[in-house]
Design an enzyme around this catalytic site. Structure first.
Site, PDB file in Angstrom:
ATOM      1  N   TYR A  73     -50.534  59.547 -57.573  1.00 11.72           N
ATOM      2  CA  TYR A  73     -49.194  59.481 -58.163  1.00 11.72           C
ATOM      3  C   TYR A  73     -49.210  59.044 -59.626  1.00 11.72           C
ATOM      4  CZ  TYR A  73     -49.225  54.342 -57.861  1.00 11.72           C
ATOM      5  OH  TYR A  73     -49.526  53.012 -58.026  1.00 11.72           O
ATOM      6  N   ASP A 123     -46.574  58.709 -51.640  1.00 15.57           N
ATOM      7  CA  ASP A 123     -46.931  58.653 -53.061  1.00 15.57           C
ATOM      8  C   ASP A 123     -47.243  60.039 -53.623  1.00 15.57           C
ATOM      9  OD1 ASP A 123     -46.653  55.908 -53.310  1.00 15.57           O
ATOM     10  OD2 ASP A 123     -48.775  55.490 -52.978  1.00 15.57           O
ATOM     11  N   HIS A 167     -43.895  54.564 -45.545  1.00 22.25           N
ATOM     12  CA  HIS A 167     -44.556  54.741 -46.842  1.00 22.25           C
ATOM     13  C   HIS A 167     -45.816  55.592 -46.693  1.00 22.25           C
ATOM     14  CE1 HIS A 167     -45.136  53.874 -51.039  1.00 22.25           C
ATOM     15  NE2 HIS A 167     -46.377  53.476 -50.817  1.00 22.25           N
ATOM     16  N   TYR A 171     -49.042  52.854 -42.362  1.00 20.31           N
ATOM     17  CA  TYR A 171     -48.138  51.709 -42.442  1.00 20.31           C
ATOM     18  C   TYR A 171     -46.924  51.944 -41.534  1.00 20.31           C
ATOM     19  CZ  TYR A 171     -50.816  50.596 -46.675  1.00 20.31           C
ATOM     20  OH  TYR A 171     -51.817  50.314 -47.575  1.00 20.31           O
ATOM     21  N   ASP A 178     -41.459  51.548 -53.756  1.00 19.78           N
ATOM     22  CA  ASP A 178     -42.200  52.569 -54.495  1.00 19.78           C
ATOM     23  C   ASP A 178     -41.918  53.963 -53.934  1.00 19.78           C
ATOM     24  OD1 ASP A 178     -43.351  50.023 -54.020  1.00 19.78           O
ATOM     25  OD2 ASP A 178     -45.311  50.637 -54.717  1.00 19.78           O
ATOM     26  N   ILE A 250     -39.171  46.899 -58.121  1.00 15.88           N
ATOM     27  CA  ILE A 250     -37.735  47.051 -58.376  1.00 15.88           C
ATOM     28  C   ILE A 250     -37.510  48.127 -59.424  1.00 15.88           C
ATOM     29  CG2 ILE A 250     -35.644  45.867 -59.164  1.00 15.88           C
ATOM     30  CD1 ILE A 250     -36.936  43.244 -58.133  1.00 15.88           C
ATOM     31  N   GLY A 251     -38.423  48.198 -60.385  1.00 14.77           N
ATOM     32  CA  GLY A 251     -38.334  49.263 -61.398  1.00 14.77           C
ATOM     33  C   GLY A 251     -38.467  50.645 -60.787  1.00 14.77           C
ATOM     34  N   TRP A 252     -39.407  50.806 -59.844  1.00 17.79           N
ATOM     35  CA  TRP A 252     -39.541  52.094 -59.153  1.00 17.79           C
ATOM     36  C   TRP A 252     -38.215  52.466 -58.479  1.00 17.79           C
ATOM     37  CZ3 TRP A 252     -43.311  54.748 -60.825  1.00 17.79           C
ATOM     38  CH2 TRP A 252     -44.633  54.321 -60.876  1.00 17.79           C
TER      39      TRP A 252
END
Length: 407
Positions: A73, A123, A167, A171, A178, A250-252
């Site tokens: 990614y 991803d 994800h 998992y 993300d 958090i940005g993702w």
């Protein structure tokens, strides 16, 4: 004499045939010579950083010093700003750089090298974002087939009982912030362009699950991940959330929100809901902006010992605030937050060498959860690692922020 002429003609035709073949296949080997890249200080920061990436990495798939071809990614995230630059500036070198990356992975049948659908790694959907414009501009069916293959992954992606995408297959029952960025914008654009928007409610549900289960009632910030089963060691036994608010994660999520809105029809019932989520997040994130203008690695921990101001999350927030204002989703006041962050990045963490190459430092490592050895999601987990320079995640976030701010 006639024999010499015939031989000469044959040689000429062979040469022409080789020339045509070589050019036909050049897309898979596009490189940029370091000596050809000139980085002028009269250019805007977005181009200066993009050209710096090209200078450091003449072959796009080698971004981040990758030595072996591997679908990841990070490289595709690094190239997304090149699409934005090409649309704005129309320099063919930027489109060629993207095409060289895509052609390294996609064969003549549209299959993707080094891609295992059965891993259900969300991803890897990020790479699909680069293929829409390539297909539109070239009408090469390979790109469409590759997108369809990635869409097939979405159709089979394991889900939580409430409908959230795992994800990765390894998992179970876990959603990570993300994953919203990696999967949702690709899924949104695909369903709008090829499926008449049939998946839009499903996509909105992914964000609804984040709002319902990830967000701390105390801070308004989402934690990095959520385990619906509450079985994994890092999960809160009552809420299922991981214990820490990480600015990169958090940005993702923030970028996922502002980017999917590019494709949601404004009259769709979920459009207003997503804009509301974006405003709630912006309000929460802005409360934790340091007086310097940047954000800490652990977003709500301030200057606690070990915490540090981190550049990739700060650039992501600057991008989201600026784009949110530019698109009319956020109040204009957030443009000040974005400018303050970007200007501080320039002062604190950006260096320009004698060749004009731009370097961004203080970028966090990529940090996951679970696995072996076990990653517990604690404060220490996010703060004890070294920081990086010239890293694709920081550099790419810097470019898109610079583009939205027109720096």
């Amino acid at each position: 004499m006639k024999k010499i002429v015939r031989i000469t003609v044959i040689i000429v035709f062979l040469f022409m045939g080789y020339f045509v073949f070589a050019n036909k296949n050049a897309g898979t080997k596009k490189t940029v010579s370091k000596d050809q890249v000139v980085i002028s200080d009269t250019l805007k920061w977005s181009e200066r950083m993009a050209l710096s990436i090209m200078k450091r990495n003449p072959i796009a798939w080698q971004i981040d010093k990758v030595e072996k071809l591997k679908l990841d990614y990070k490289q595709s995230f690094a190239l997304i700003p090149f699409e934005n630059l090409y649309k704005k500036i129309k320099k063919s070198a930027y489109e060629d750089y993207i095409k060289g990356y895509a052609d390294a992975y996609i064969d003549s049948s549209g299959s993707i090298y080094h891609y295992e659908l059965q891993e259900y790694n969300i991803d890897l959907l990020n790479s699909g974002k680069l293929l829409f414009d390539l297909y539109k501009n070239t009408q090469d069916s390979r790109y469409l087939k590759a997108m369809q293959l990635l869409k097939k992954q979405i159709e089979g992606q394991p889900r939580t009982a409430s409908g959230g995408f795992w994800h990765k297959k390894i998992y179970p029952d876990q959603m990570w912030l993300d994953g919203l960025y990696m999967g949702a914008p690709f899924y949104t654009r695909f369903t709008v362009e090829f499926e008449n928007g049939n998946g839009l409610n499903d996509i909105a549900n992914q964000f609804e699950l984040v709002q319902s289960h990830f967000v701390s009632p105390k801070t308004g910030l989402p934690f990095h991940a959520w385990d619906e089963s509450k079985k994994i060691g890092w999960a809160n036994k009552e809420t299922g959330t991981s214990p820490t608010a990480w600015s990169r994660a958090i940005g993702w999520y923030a970028m996922a929100l502002v980017d999917v809105l590019d494709y949601y029809p404004k009259d769709h019932p979920k459009h207003k809901e997503l804009v509301t989520y974006l405003n709630q997040l912006a309000q929460a994130v802005s409360k934790y902006q340091d007086k310097s203008g940047l954000w800490f690695q652990v977003t709500d921990a301030g200057s606690r010992e070990g915490n540090y101001l981190e550049s990739s999350g700060s650039a992501m927030f600057a991008y989201v605030f600026a784009k949110g204002v530019n698109k009319g989703y956020l109040p204009k006041k957030y443009k000040k937050n974005a400018n303050k962050a970007f200007n501080r990045l320039l002062k604190e963490f950006v260096k320009v060498d004698q060749d004009g190459e731009v370097h961004l430092s203080q970028v966090s490592l990529s940090l996951g959860l679970g696995g072996t050895p076990f990653r517990d999601g604690s404060f220490k987990h996010y703060t004890e690692g070294k920081t990086l320079s010239d890293n694709s995640i920081g550099d790419s976030a810097f470019i898109v922020a610079a583009l939205e701010l027109d720096k």
